[in-house]
Structure formats: structure tokens, C-alpha cells
Design a protein around this motif. Sequence first.
Motif, short mmCIF file in Angstrom:
data_model
loop_
_atom_site.label_atom_id
_atom_site.label_comp_id
_atom_site.label_asym_id
_atom_site.label_seq_id
_atom_site.Cartn_x
_atom_site.Cartn_y
_atom_site.Cartn_z
N THR A 207 1.73 5.36 12.41
CA THR A 207 1.04 5.08 11.16
C THR A 207 0.38 3.71 11.19
O THR A 207 0.80 2.81 11.93
N LEU A 208 -0.61 3.56 10.35
CA LEU A 208 -1.26 2.29 10.06
C LEU A 208 -1.16 2.09 8.56
O LEU A 208 -1.55 2.98 7.78
N GLY A 209 -0.60 0.96 8.13
CA GLY A 209 -0.37 0.78 6.71
C GLY A 209 -0.57 -0.64 6.25
O GLY A 209 -0.94 -1.54 7.03
N ILE A 210 -0.30 -0.84 4.96
CA ILE A 210 -0.44 -2.17 4.36
C ILE A 210 0.60 -2.30 3.24
O ILE A 210 0.89 -1.33 2.54
N THR A 211 1.20 -3.47 3.15
CA THR A 211 2.15 -3.73 2.07
C THR A 211 1.68 -4.93 1.26
O THR A 211 0.99 -5.82 1.77
N HIS A 212 2.08 -4.95 -0.02
CA HIS A 212 1.78 -6.10 -0.87
C HIS A 212 3.05 -6.48 -1.61
O HIS A 212 3.70 -5.65 -2.25
N ARG A 213 3.41 -7.75 -1.51
CA ARG A 213 4.61 -8.28 -2.17
C ARG A 213 4.26 -8.56 -3.62
O ARG A 213 3.54 -9.51 -3.93
N VAL A 214 4.75 -7.73 -4.53
CA VAL A 214 4.39 -7.89 -5.93
C VAL A 214 5.36 -8.81 -6.68
O VAL A 214 5.04 -9.30 -7.76
N SER A 215 6.55 -9.03 -6.11
CA SER A 215 7.52 -9.94 -6.72
C SER A 215 8.52 -10.31 -5.64
O SER A 215 8.53 -9.74 -4.56
N PRO A 216 9.41 -11.27 -5.91
CA PRO A 216 10.42 -11.60 -4.90
C PRO A 216 11.31 -10.43 -4.52
O PRO A 216 11.85 -10.39 -3.42
N ALA A 217 11.43 -9.44 -5.41
CA ALA A 217 12.37 -8.34 -5.14
C ALA A 217 11.71 -6.99 -4.90
O ALA A 217 12.39 -5.98 -4.82
N SER A 218 10.37 -6.94 -4.74
CA SER A 218 9.74 -5.64 -4.56
C SER A 218 8.44 -5.76 -3.77
O SER A 218 7.77 -6.79 -3.80
N MET A 219 8.10 -4.66 -3.08
CA MET A 219 6.85 -4.56 -2.34
C MET A 219 6.27 -3.17 -2.57
O MET A 219 7.00 -2.18 -2.73
N PHE A 220 4.94 -3.09 -2.58
CA PHE A 220 4.24 -1.82 -2.67
C PHE A 220 3.65 -1.50 -1.30
O PHE A 220 3.11 -2.39 -0.63
N ASN A 221 3.78 -0.24 -0.86
CA ASN A 221 3.39 0.13 0.50
C ASN A 221 2.49 1.36 0.49
O ASN A 221 2.70 2.30 -0.30
N PHE A 222 1.48 1.37 1.37
CA PHE A 222 0.64 2.55 1.58
C PHE A 222 0.38 2.69 3.07
O PHE A 222 0.13 1.70 3.76
N ASN A 223 0.43 3.95 3.56
CA ASN A 223 0.12 4.16 4.97
C ASN A 223 -0.50 5.53 5.21
O ASN A 223 -0.38 6.44 4.38
N MET A 224 -1.17 5.66 6.34
CA MET A 224 -1.71 6.92 6.82
C MET A 224 -1.29 7.08 8.28
O MET A 224 -1.23 6.08 9.00
N GLY A 225 -0.99 8.31 8.68
CA GLY A 225 -0.51 8.49 10.05
C GLY A 225 -0.75 9.88 10.59
O GLY A 225 -1.34 10.75 9.92
N TYR A 226 -0.28 10.07 11.80
CA TYR A 226 -0.38 11.37 12.45
C TYR A 226 0.94 11.69 13.12
O TYR A 226 1.57 10.83 13.75
N THR A 227 1.38 12.97 12.97
CA THR A 227 2.65 13.42 13.50
C THR A 227 2.43 14.37 14.67
O THR A 227 1.62 15.30 14.57
#
Length: 259
Positions: A207-227
Motif C-alpha cells: 500500500t501507499l498511504g498518508i497519515t495526519h496527526r489530528v491530536s496528541p492521541a489520534s491520527m487519521f489514515n488513508f491508503n490504497m493498495g493491491y493484494t
Amino acid sequence: MGKSGYLIIALLGLLIGQNHAIIGQSNSLPPSEARRAIEALEREPIIQDSLMRVYAGKWTLGFNYGLRFIGPENQTDQPDTITFADFNDSRSVFGLQLGRFMSSRFHLELTMEILVLPREQEIQNLQFNSGGIDVEAQGNGGAMLNWGIRSKYYLVGDDKLTRPYVSALVGVLNAKAVGGEGGFSSTQGQFNNMNEITERYGYLQTTLGITHRVSPASMFNFNMGYTIANRSDPIGGITSPGGFTTNVSLLFILGINKD
């Protein structure tokens, strides 16, 4: 002086009184406590920002929703006439992740995902006769359950709150399809002819993805991949669960504090 003038004077008096009360209250605080309160207020944004850049050694717990698209090369030419299930029609995947940052850039996760085929029932034949009623029906259902270990490598350091990454997931996927025909006859009673097919696959997902730290205790993640997965006998209209995937998830970072 009119009523409005008296009202304005009364309001001014009230404001002045409250101001004196606040000043008196602040002056009553010991200088050391007042200084600590001011320093804590000034330091709060710095603490918040630094906590949002802490990764190494932290555990994560994530919940995700994704879509799975079976590749055309992994689909059968004919529908499943044994169970009547079709894994090509159901794409929604729900999952759970438990991970740990081994360093600020390297993240290991234990993942589990499930795809459930909606249960389908269809009446094929319904007849009323002098002896009663005859019903013939067809139904199916199924599920895919997979688990594995994912390794993520972030392409930028912890000086960025938004970080792209690449990952590889190795695991096992179990598929099960159940279905067949059944019914009821006033002369023969209830009857059914149900079939069950199960298959197990080993798979590799990149997969290739990206995360964003929205607070000290949480992150939002999105990815796309191939199986990529091994092949099997036909089950639910497929010979392999390989294909494209997309995924969004919310990760909670455990053990964050301000000490």
C-alpha cells in the motif's frame, strides 16, 4: 436625567465593581502561584505541539473501513451454481488494528478484517393446490476473514504532522460460502439442499498511504493498495481474493500524557 441615563450609570457602576473584585482576587494570589499559572498558560501550545510529534515506543489502536475490489483475472467466467454466493458484489470491509511504533518512522501492526456477504433469499416457485402449498426457494451467504502483520515506513520524519508512507502486509485469508435450494411441500414436508465451500489463501498486500496527526492521541489514515494471493477452486464467483483495496482508519495513540 431620564430613565436611560440612570440605567447607564448603574451598568457602569456594576462593571467597575466587578473589575475591582477581579483585580483584588488576582492580587490575593501568592506571587509564586500566579507566576506558575502564567508560565503554564504560555507553555501549553508548546506542550501540545511536542506531544503531537511523539511516536517512538507508542502503542496504537485503530478502527478502519475499506473497500475490496476483486481483480478481473481472479473472477470466474460463470457464477457459483453450488452456493449461489458472489464475493464480487460485496466490497465493504471492517477492521481492527493493534500496533506499535518501533521508531518514529517504523510502525508494526497486527490487523484483522472481515467482509460479510449479505444473506440473500429468493422464492423460485410458489404454488397453491388442493393439497396445500408448495414453495421452492434459493438462498446464500458467506464471509471473508483475514489477519496479518503490516509494516509501515514513513517517508518523512516526525517534524511533519502529515506523513506519507509505504507498507507491506503479509497474512492469511479464510473464505466461506454457504447456499443452496430448499423449500416446503404439503406432501413431503420441509426439504433443503445446502452446500458449503471453504478456502484458505496466503496473501501479500502493498500500500501507499498518508497519515495526519489530528491530536496528541489520534491520527487519521488513508491508503490504497493491491493484494496478491494464491489461487483456489472457484468459490463465490472468484478463484482468488486478489485486487485493489482502499482504506480509511482512525488510530488512537495510547500512553500519551503531559508528564
